[in-house]
Structure formats: structure tokens, C-alpha cells
Scaffold this motif. Structure first.
Motif, PDB file in Angstrom:
ATOM      1  N   PRO A  68      34.208 -63.895  42.559  1.00 55.60           N
ATOM      2  CA  PRO A  68      33.861 -63.811  44.022  1.00 55.60           C
ATOM      3  C   PRO A  68      32.393 -63.323  44.205  1.00 55.60           C
ATOM      4  O   PRO A  68      31.875 -62.517  43.545  1.00 55.60           O
ATOM      5  N   ILE A  69      31.896 -63.983  45.407  1.00 54.21           N
ATOM      6  CA  ILE A  69      30.324 -63.824  45.641  1.00 54.21           C
ATOM      7  C   ILE A  69      30.237 -62.434  46.172  1.00 54.21           C
ATOM      8  O   ILE A  69      29.254 -61.707  46.134  1.00 54.21           O
ATOM      9  N   PHE A  70      31.272 -62.021  46.996  1.00 58.06           N
ATOM     10  CA  PHE A  70      31.160 -60.399  47.456  1.00 58.06           C
ATOM     11  C   PHE A  70      30.954 -59.401  46.684  1.00 58.06           C
ATOM     12  O   PHE A  70      30.718 -58.269  46.810  1.00 58.06           O
ATOM     13  N   PRO A  99      25.260 -65.163  44.500  1.00 61.74           N
ATOM     14  CA  PRO A  99      25.212 -66.405  44.708  1.00 61.74           C
ATOM     15  C   PRO A  99      25.799 -66.785  45.976  1.00 61.74           C
ATOM     16  O   PRO A  99      26.125 -66.229  46.722  1.00 61.74           O
ATOM     17  N   GLU A 100      25.455 -67.983  46.505  1.00 60.68           N
ATOM     18  CA  GLU A 100      25.748 -68.624  47.689  1.00 60.68           C
ATOM     19  C   GLU A 100      27.000 -69.098  47.771  1.00 60.68           C
ATOM     20  O   GLU A 100      27.663 -69.298  48.812  1.00 60.68           O
ATOM     21  N   THR A 101      27.725 -69.441  46.753  1.00 61.86           N
ATOM     22  CA  THR A 101      28.981 -70.051  46.500  1.00 61.86           C
ATOM     23  C   THR A 101      29.889 -69.171  45.433  1.00 61.86           C
ATOM     24  O   THR A 101      29.228 -68.797  44.401  1.00 61.86           O
ATOM     25  N   ASN A 104      27.035 -70.906  40.262  1.00 61.74           N
ATOM     26  CA  ASN A 104      25.507 -70.582  40.047  1.00 61.74           C
ATOM     27  C   ASN A 104      24.494 -71.279  41.023  1.00 61.74           C
ATOM     28  O   ASN A 104      23.627 -71.806  40.745  1.00 61.74           O
ATOM     29  N   ASP A 105      25.027 -71.204  42.375  1.00 61.80           N
ATOM     30  CA  ASP A 105      24.303 -71.976  43.425  1.00 61.80           C
ATOM     31  C   ASP A 105      24.276 -73.388  43.285  1.00 61.80           C
ATOM     32  O   ASP A 105      23.202 -73.962  43.841  1.00 61.80           O
ATOM     33  N   SER A 106      24.993 -74.117  42.545  1.00 62.33           N
ATOM     34  CA  SER A 106      24.731 -75.359  42.306  1.00 62.33           C
ATOM     35  C   SER A 106      26.306 -76.112  42.692  1.00 62.33           C
ATOM     36  O   SER A 106      27.273 -75.709  42.212  1.00 62.33           O
ATOM     37  N   PRO A 147      25.480 -80.571  33.112  1.00 67.05           N
ATOM     38  CA  PRO A 147      25.555 -80.561  34.569  1.00 67.05           C
ATOM     39  C   PRO A 147      25.657 -82.061  34.827  1.00 67.05           C
ATOM     40  O   PRO A 147      25.134 -82.931  34.030  1.00 67.05           O
ATOM     41  N   GLU A 148      26.171 -82.507  36.062  1.00 64.88           N
ATOM     42  CA  GLU A 148      26.329 -84.013  36.618  1.00 64.88           C
ATOM     43  C   GLU A 148      24.984 -84.482  36.686  1.00 64.88           C
ATOM     44  O   GLU A 148      24.755 -85.593  36.122  1.00 64.88           O
TER      45      GLU A 148
END
Length: 289
Positions: free
Chosen positions: A143-145, A153-155, A184-186, A216-217
């Protein structure tokens, strides 16, 4: 001054003596299997009513174009608790400090704080049977909080993996994980893999070597290796140390050390002793760390 320098050693010695004295009073022969220090997660849970603490510290550095980033991670705590024989809950939280140097000069923008909280479960799926490996599935959410501002992170991050293990001999085995992660913000999905070989020199000393990485993709793959040693102080306390680096561009060095300690409830101890009395099977310590 000399006594102050020796204080951490004295504290560690006292804790080791205390924990092992308690463990020996309730000694049973089931093996201590940990999820550290390697990146390969074990394919077994801790067992019902068993509480296990796994913690340590590490240093890692990354350098490119005369810019060097150093990360110090303190108290890499993972708490595992078995609510069923084949199901454990997992809770983890790290404190990280980051330093950046340009041409050897340290910048003032030091980052520090808690990384996102790890919340997860591990479920045993199958026991080893001939060519059939031991299998478990593991899932985490971050969880980001729960993270400090410097490491928020943003997500929300999510990962899962299947963990497998094969016994090669009385003293050696291999373990491997495959799975995926998001975060990781991706927004892209990254496949993850690990492969570890473990060997027990004695009942107490062991070593491992592994390769691991992510794919990663839409980005370049990252591949790493590490190796280390473990020492079983007593049935419920294990110390470890390890080092590594990356095959691909990125991590220059990784150095770490830590410990794992298991706490069993009285009911668990009684059940285990009763099982041993009616079961002639001898447990071998799993050399895959």
C-alpha cells in the motif's frame, strides 16, 4: 570508549544466549526454514501457531556517469505467522536511507524513511514426491499510504510467485521462483524469476548461490547474482551473511547480514513431540536458504 565499541557485540551475544537457552528447553527436530537471505522464497510455510522473525541490514550501490547512488537498508523485518499448517500471514517493513555522490562528492539531498509496507500470504500447495517438487504460492501487496514521503510510489505495488524446491541429496537442494510484479511507479508488468542452489556443510553451516532478475514488458531485463553463508546457532536461531552484484548494468555491489528467529506456541511443541513419537521419519535441514 572501548566498552562502547563492544556494546553491540555484547548485546548480540546476550540475545543469542537468551534465545538459544529458551529454544533448548523446548528443543524439537523440525528444521528452521527461512525466506532470507536470498531472493528465492522458500516453498514451505512456518507451520500452525508458529511466529517467525527474519531481519537484517544491507548496503547496495549503483554507479553510472560518475553518479553513485548508495542505499542503506536497516531492519529488513519480515514477520511470518502460521494460522494453519499450510497457510501463513506475512508482514514486512524496511527503513531505507539513500545517499547520492557526484564525482565522489556527497550531495545534501539525503533520502530516508520507510518503504511501502508488505502485506501477504503464503500457501503450501504440494509436498515433494519423487520428481514432483514441493510447491507454494505467495502473494504480496504494498500500500502506498504506508511509505514515507521519500519512498512513496504513485501506485500500489502487487506481486505473486510460485515457489518450487527439489531435494538433490541429503546435503543439497535447489529452489526456484517464477511470478510477476506490478509497481515501482511503472504500469508495465515485469516477470520475475529466481534460481538458488543450497548446500549444507554440517548440521549448522550452510551456503547458497543464486541468480535472479526481472523482465519488464517494455524495458531492458535486469539480472543479478548473490551468494552467502548461514549458521544455525540453535534450532530456532539462524545467522546469515551474503554478497552479490548484477550481470546487467545497474547494481555494483550488494552486502548484507541478518538473523532469523522462530517462536513456537506450547501447543505446537506438544503436537510436534507427539508426532515424533509416532513417526520414524528423520527431518533433514533444507539447505536452500
Amino acid at each position: 570508549m572501548q566498552s562502547t565499541k563492544n556494546l553491540p557485540i555484547l548485546i548480540l551475544a546476550f540475545l543469542t544466549f537468551t534465545l538459544c537457552s529458551f529454544s533448548q528447553e523446548n528443543e524439537i527436530s523440525d528444521p528452521l526454514v527461512t525466506d532470507r537471505p536470498d531472493a528465492t522464497e522458500a516453498s514451505s510455510t512456518v507451520g500452525k501457531n508458529v511466529l517467525q522473525f527474519e531481519t537484517g541490514g544491507l548496503y547496495e550501490s549503483f554507479e553510472a556517469n560518475n553518479i553513485k547512488s548508495e542505499n542503506y537498508t536497516y531492519n529488513t523485518m519480515l514477520i511470518r505467522y502460521g494460522i494453519l499448517d499450510n497457510l501463513e500471514l506475512r508482514l514486512g517493513w524496511d527503513f531505507v536511507e539513500g545517499v547520492t555522490k557526484v564525482n565522489g562528492n556527497k550531495l545534501d539531498n539525503v533520502t530516508s524513511g520507510l518503504s511501502p509496507l508488505l502485506l501477504g500470504v503464503k500457501i503450501d500447495i504440494a509436498e515433494e514426491n519423487g520428481a514432483m517438487p514441493e510447491i507454494a504460492v505467495i502473494g504480496h501487496v504494498f500500500p502506498i499510504f504506508s511509505a514515507s514521503e521519500d519512498y512513496r510510489p504513485e501506485t500500489t505495488g502487487v506481486d505473486f510467485r510460485f515457489s518450487f524446491a527439489h531435494t538433490l541429496s541429503e546435503n543439497s537442494s535447489i529452489g526456484y521462483n517464477i511470478g510477476a510484479e506490478w509497481g515501482n511507479d511503472s504500469p508495465e508488468t515485469a516477470a520475475i524469476y529466481t534460481l538458488a542452489y543450497g548446500y549444507s556443510f554440517t548440521d549448522r553451516w550452510g551456503m547458497y548461490a543464486e541468480v535472479y532478475g526481472d523482465l519488464p514488458e517494455d524495458s531492458s531485463a535486469n539480472h543479478f547474482w548473490d551468494a552467502g553463508f548461514t549458521y544455525l546457532v540453535c534450532d530456532d536461531l539462524q545467522l546469515d551473511t551474503y554478497f552479490g552484484t548484477s550481470f546487467t548494468e545497474g547494481q555494483d555491489i550488494l552486502i548484507g547480514a541478518g538473523l532469523s528467529y522462530r517462536v513456537k506456541s506450547n501447543q505446537t511443541i506438544i503436537e510436534t513431540i507427539n508426532n515424533e513419537k509416532t513417526n520414524t521419519h528423520t527431518f533433514n535441514r533444507n539447505p536452500v536458504i
